[in-house]
Write a protein that holds these residues in place. Structure first.
Motif, short mmCIF file in Angstrom:
data_model
loop_
_atom_site.label_atom_id
_atom_site.label_comp_id
_atom_site.label_asym_id
_atom_site.label_seq_id
_atom_site.Cartn_x
_atom_site.Cartn_y
_atom_site.Cartn_z
N VAL A 176 0.88 -1.17 0.00
CA VAL A 176 0.00 0.00 0.00
C VAL A 176 0.92 1.22 0.00
O VAL A 176 1.71 1.41 0.92
N LEU A 177 0.82 2.01 -1.05
CA LEU A 177 1.66 3.19 -1.20
C LEU A 177 0.77 4.42 -1.27
O LEU A 177 -0.15 4.46 -2.09
N GLY A 178 1.01 5.39 -0.43
CA GLY A 178 0.20 6.60 -0.43
C GLY A 178 -1.25 6.33 -0.11
O GLY A 178 -2.13 7.02 -0.61
N GLY A 179 -1.52 5.29 0.68
CA GLY A 179 -2.89 4.96 1.05
C GLY A 179 -3.66 4.16 0.02
O GLY A 179 -4.85 3.90 0.20
N ARG A 180 -3.02 3.77 -1.08
CA ARG A 180 -3.70 3.02 -2.13
C ARG A 180 -2.95 1.73 -2.43
O ARG A 180 -1.72 1.67 -2.34
N ILE A 181 -3.71 0.70 -2.83
CA ILE A 181 -3.08 -0.56 -3.21
C ILE A 181 -2.26 -0.33 -4.48
O ILE A 181 -2.74 0.24 -5.45
N SER A 182 -1.01 -0.76 -4.44
CA SER A 182 -0.14 -0.64 -5.61
C SER A 182 -0.31 -1.88 -6.48
O SER A 182 0.38 -2.89 -6.30
N TRP A 183 -1.26 -1.81 -7.40
CA TRP A 183 -1.57 -2.96 -8.26
C TRP A 183 -0.39 -3.36 -9.13
O TRP A 183 -0.22 -4.53 -9.46
N SER A 184 0.44 -2.40 -9.52
CA SER A 184 1.58 -2.73 -10.39
C SER A 184 2.65 -3.54 -9.67
O SER A 184 3.48 -4.16 -10.30
N HIS A 185 2.63 -3.52 -8.34
CA HIS A 185 3.59 -4.29 -7.55
C HIS A 185 2.94 -5.47 -6.83
O HIS A 185 3.55 -6.10 -5.98
N ALA A 186 1.69 -5.76 -7.15
CA ALA A 186 0.96 -6.85 -6.50
C ALA A 186 1.41 -8.21 -7.00
O ALA A 186 1.82 -8.36 -8.15
N ALA A 187 1.35 -9.19 -6.10
CA ALA A 187 1.62 -10.58 -6.47
C ALA A 187 0.28 -11.31 -6.48
O ALA A 187 -0.51 -11.21 -5.55
N TYR A 188 0.02 -12.03 -7.56
CA TYR A 188 -1.25 -12.73 -7.75
C TYR A 188 -1.01 -14.23 -7.76
O TYR A 188 -0.06 -14.70 -8.37
N LEU A 189 -1.91 -14.96 -7.13
CA LEU A 189 -1.94 -16.41 -7.25
C LEU A 189 -3.32 -16.72 -7.82
O LEU A 189 -4.33 -16.53 -7.15
N GLY A 190 -3.36 -17.11 -9.07
CA GLY A 190 -4.64 -17.33 -9.75
C GLY A 190 -4.90 -16.23 -10.75
O GLY A 190 -3.97 -15.66 -11.32
N PHE A 191 -6.15 -15.88 -10.93
CA PHE A 191 -6.56 -14.87 -11.91
C PHE A 191 -5.93 -13.53 -11.58
O PHE A 191 -5.94 -13.10 -10.44
N ALA A 192 -5.38 -12.85 -12.58
CA ALA A 192 -4.70 -11.57 -12.33
C ALA A 192 -5.12 -10.47 -13.29
O ALA A 192 -4.62 -9.36 -13.20
N ASP A 193 -6.02 -10.74 -14.21
CA ASP A 193 -6.38 -9.77 -15.24
C ASP A 193 -7.62 -8.95 -14.85
O ASP A 193 -8.62 -8.96 -15.55
N PHE A 194 -7.53 -8.24 -13.73
CA PHE A 194 -8.63 -7.41 -13.27
C PHE A 194 -8.59 -6.07 -14.01
O PHE A 194 -7.53 -5.47 -14.14
N ASP A 195 -9.75 -5.61 -14.48
CA ASP A 195 -9.78 -4.31 -15.15
C ASP A 195 -9.78 -3.20 -14.10
O ASP A 195 -9.84 -3.44 -12.90
N HIS A 196 -9.69 -1.95 -14.57
CA HIS A 196 -9.59 -0.81 -13.66
C HIS A 196 -10.79 -0.73 -12.71
O HIS A 196 -10.63 -0.48 -11.52
N ALA A 197 -11.99 -0.95 -13.22
CA ALA A 197 -13.20 -0.87 -12.39
C ALA A 197 -13.18 -1.95 -11.30
O ALA A 197 -13.51 -1.68 -10.14
N ALA A 198 -12.78 -3.16 -11.66
CA ALA A 198 -12.72 -4.25 -10.67
C ALA A 198 -11.67 -3.95 -9.60
O ALA A 198 -11.92 -4.16 -8.41
#
Length: 83
Positions: free
Chosen positions: A41-63
């Motif tokens: 969490v950077l600046g109070g927001r989830i840093s999606w570009s640095h997230a690690a995914y196990l399973g589905f990872a193709d979430f769109d911006h709205a999701a």
């Protein structure tokens, strides 16, 4: 009109290491686990570009926005009432 599929989060955890905040949570859709996510969490927001995914990872911006709101609602304590 097609019904939108709703994602749900569970198993939310927050960790703070050396002053850095991280969140971990699972995402389910239609009762099935589709992804486990660990992210800084950077600046109070989830840093999606640095997230690690196990399973589905193709979430769109709205999701991603909806998931972030749900995570913050769980992790943010309700305001305290003063007397």
């Amino acid at each position: 009109m097609a019904a939108t599929r709703r994602m749900h989060i569970s198993n939310i955890a927050e960790t703070v290491l050396a002053g850095r905040r991280f969140v971990s949570f699972d995402v389910a859709m239609e009762g099935q686990l589709i992804s486990s996510i660990d992210a800084p969490v950077l600046g109070g927001r989830i840093s999606w570009s640095h997230a690690a995914y196990l399973g589905f990872a193709d979430f769109d911006h709205a999701a991603r926005s909806n998931l972030a709101v749900e995570v913050e609602q769980v992790l943010t304590p309700p305001p305290r009432r003063g007397h």
